[in-house]
Design an enzyme around this catalytic site. Sequence first.
Site, PDB file in Angstrom:
ATOM      1  CG  ASN A 150      21.677  34.786  47.515  1.00 16.49           C
ATOM      2  OD1 ASN A 150      20.493  34.673  47.195  1.00 16.49           O
ATOM      3  ND2 ASN A 150      22.061  34.932  48.769  1.00 16.49           N
TER       4      ASN A 150
ATOM      5  CB  CYS B 188      24.014  35.553  51.914  1.00 17.95           C
ATOM      6  SG  CYS B 188      22.752  35.818  53.118  1.00 17.95           S
TER       7      CYS B 188
ATOM      8  CB  SER C 246      29.832  29.998  57.100  1.00 17.66           C
ATOM      9  OG  SER C 246      29.300  31.298  57.264  1.00 17.66           O
ATOM     10  CG  LEU C 247      28.321  22.976  58.666  1.00 15.07           C
ATOM     11  CD1 LEU C 247      29.621  22.733  59.399  1.00 15.07           C
ATOM     12  CD2 LEU C 247      27.174  22.235  59.341  1.00 15.07           C
TER      13      LEU C 247
ATOM     14  CB  CYS D  33      33.909  30.650  50.577  1.00  9.29           C
ATOM     15  SG  CYS D  33      34.359  30.531  52.323  1.00  9.29           S
TER      16      CYS D  33
ATOM     17  CB  CYS E 297      37.144  37.825  52.293  1.00 10.00           C
ATOM     18  SG  CYS E 297      36.991  36.499  53.504  1.00 10.00           S
TER      19      CYS E 297
HETATM   20  N1  SAH Z   1      33.209  35.386  56.561  1.00 14.74           N
HETATM   21  C1  SAH Z   1      32.064  35.226  57.414  1.00 14.74           C
HETATM   22  C2  SAH Z   1      31.075  36.332  57.251  1.00 14.74           C
HETATM   23  C3  SAH Z   1      30.312  36.341  55.946  1.00 14.74           C
HETATM   24  S1  SAH Z   1      28.657  36.040  56.324  1.00 14.74           S
HETATM   25  C4  SAH Z   1      31.469  33.852  57.182  1.00 14.74           C
HETATM   26  O1  SAH Z   1      31.975  33.125  56.333  1.00 14.74           O
HETATM   27  O2  SAH Z   1      30.553  33.467  57.886  1.00 14.74           O
HETATM   28  C5  SAH Z   1      27.961  35.761  54.768  1.00 14.74           C
HETATM   29  C6  SAH Z   1      27.235  34.445  54.723  1.00 14.74           C
HETATM   30  O3  SAH Z   1      26.750  34.247  53.377  1.00 14.74           O
HETATM   31  C7  SAH Z   1      28.148  33.279  55.023  1.00 14.74           C
HETATM   32  O4  SAH Z   1      27.452  32.261  55.677  1.00 14.74           O
HETATM   33  C8  SAH Z   1      28.530  32.842  53.633  1.00 14.74           C
HETATM   34  O5  SAH Z   1      29.032  31.544  53.599  1.00 14.74           O
HETATM   35  C9  SAH Z   1      27.223  32.999  52.911  1.00 14.74           C
HETATM   36  N2  SAH Z   1      27.362  33.067  51.464  1.00 14.74           N
HETATM   37  C10 SAH Z   1      28.459  33.397  50.761  1.00 14.74           C
HETATM   38  N3  SAH Z   1      28.215  33.333  49.437  1.00 14.74           N
HETATM   39  C11 SAH Z   1      26.930  32.956  49.312  1.00 14.74           C
HETATM   40  C12 SAH Z   1      26.082  32.751  48.184  1.00 14.74           C
HETATM   41  N4  SAH Z   1      26.522  32.901  46.946  1.00 14.74           N
HETATM   42  N5  SAH Z   1      24.807  32.385  48.421  1.00 14.74           N
HETATM   43  C13 SAH Z   1      24.349  32.252  49.679  1.00 14.74           C
HETATM   44  N6  SAH Z   1      25.096  32.449  50.773  1.00 14.74           N
HETATM   45  C14 SAH Z   1      26.376  32.793  50.594  1.00 14.74           C
END
Ligand code: SAH
Length: 342
Positions: free
Chosen positions: A288, A329, A212-213, A114, A110
């Site tokens: 997570n 996630c 994803s906010l 993030c 990706c």
């Molecule tokens: N790229 C897209 C699809 C990924 S969805 C997006 O950003 O929405 C996966 C979801 O899990 C997203 O909301 C992401 O921000 C969240 N996520 C990523 N890392 C995480 C973590 N360590 N703990 C909890 N949620 C997480």
Amino acid sequence: MIEIKSCSRSELTQLMSELGQPAFRAKQVFQWLHRGVESFDEMSNLPKTLREQLKEQCVLTVPQVERKQVSKLDGTIKYLWRLADGNCVESVLMRYQHGNTICVSSEVGCLMGCAFCASTLGGLVRRLSAGEILDQVIFVQKESGQPISNIVMMGIGEPLDNFDAVMRFLELVNDPDGVNIGMRHISLSTCGLVDKIDKLAGHRLQLTLSVSLHAPDDETRSRLMPVNRAVGVDCLFDCCRRYFETTGRRISYEYAMVDGVNDHDWQADLLAKRLHGVPGHVNLIPLNDVRESPLKPSRRVRQFQQRLEHQGVTVTVRRKLGGDIDASCGQLRRKTLGIKEQ
Ligand code: SAH
């Protein structure tokens, strides 16, 4: 060579006519492909000459199970798939009371960067084709023997960064002669690419859009999500309002709670204020663990939830599934870690 599983119905019809075949062959081929055949020879109701022509002109993608892990806690299954070019992606099968849900990947790696997410650690390697996204649904269903009723596009990658393939995937998976999963059973999650959200709105699909906010203020959101540095939270919410007005579909806002970063009372208040007048729903995700990240899970999930609820916001807390197999996630990766597995 044509990657045949990425072909739309009309492209298959076109291909059949080029091969001098009647139109009904397109439906037969489509049904075989979406049932997960592993060779053209399995397409037993096609004439042998047609099967030979298909072998010469088309590639049939068949992902291989590189690793399969089953959670002892809740039966969640995580697959690491090896694709034709040797790259790998993960998919997760989760069992809920309302049916089985698959979480699919849209890219190998990706680009979004993030701070809390394992999927972005090695950057973007390449985007998946529509057929490769679809293969995850077809082959998880086939390999697990479990019927899938819901899809979340929440695996590795940013679906809207791979817009055309994702739109084609949605059309294919929705087809009554194929996997046949309705748009209302599909969620697509994005880090908030506003031009692409506007483009998606134009298609007026009945799927659920998740944004994803992770923070209601620019300073925090830019720190967690580089994508926010180009387009801030004001613009994102304007875009979300337009999306709702165009599609009539409520947006779900994902908010991974990070200790001392985005879990303050003032942030709950600012979030409630921003959501005022735009129907939406907040899904809090307890952070997570990602080994490479110093960020810690918040200890204030309940308080944050209650503070939002007192201001009229609809809030749920996402249940963690597959915690013992790193299937939650933000924990999916394009390859196995080089550390000892339990
Ligand atoms: N790229 C897209 C699809 C990924 S969805 C997006 O950003 O929405 C996966 C979801 O899990 C997203 O909301 C992401 O921000 C969240 N996520 C990523 N890392 C995480 C973590 N360590 N703990 C909890 N949620 C997480």
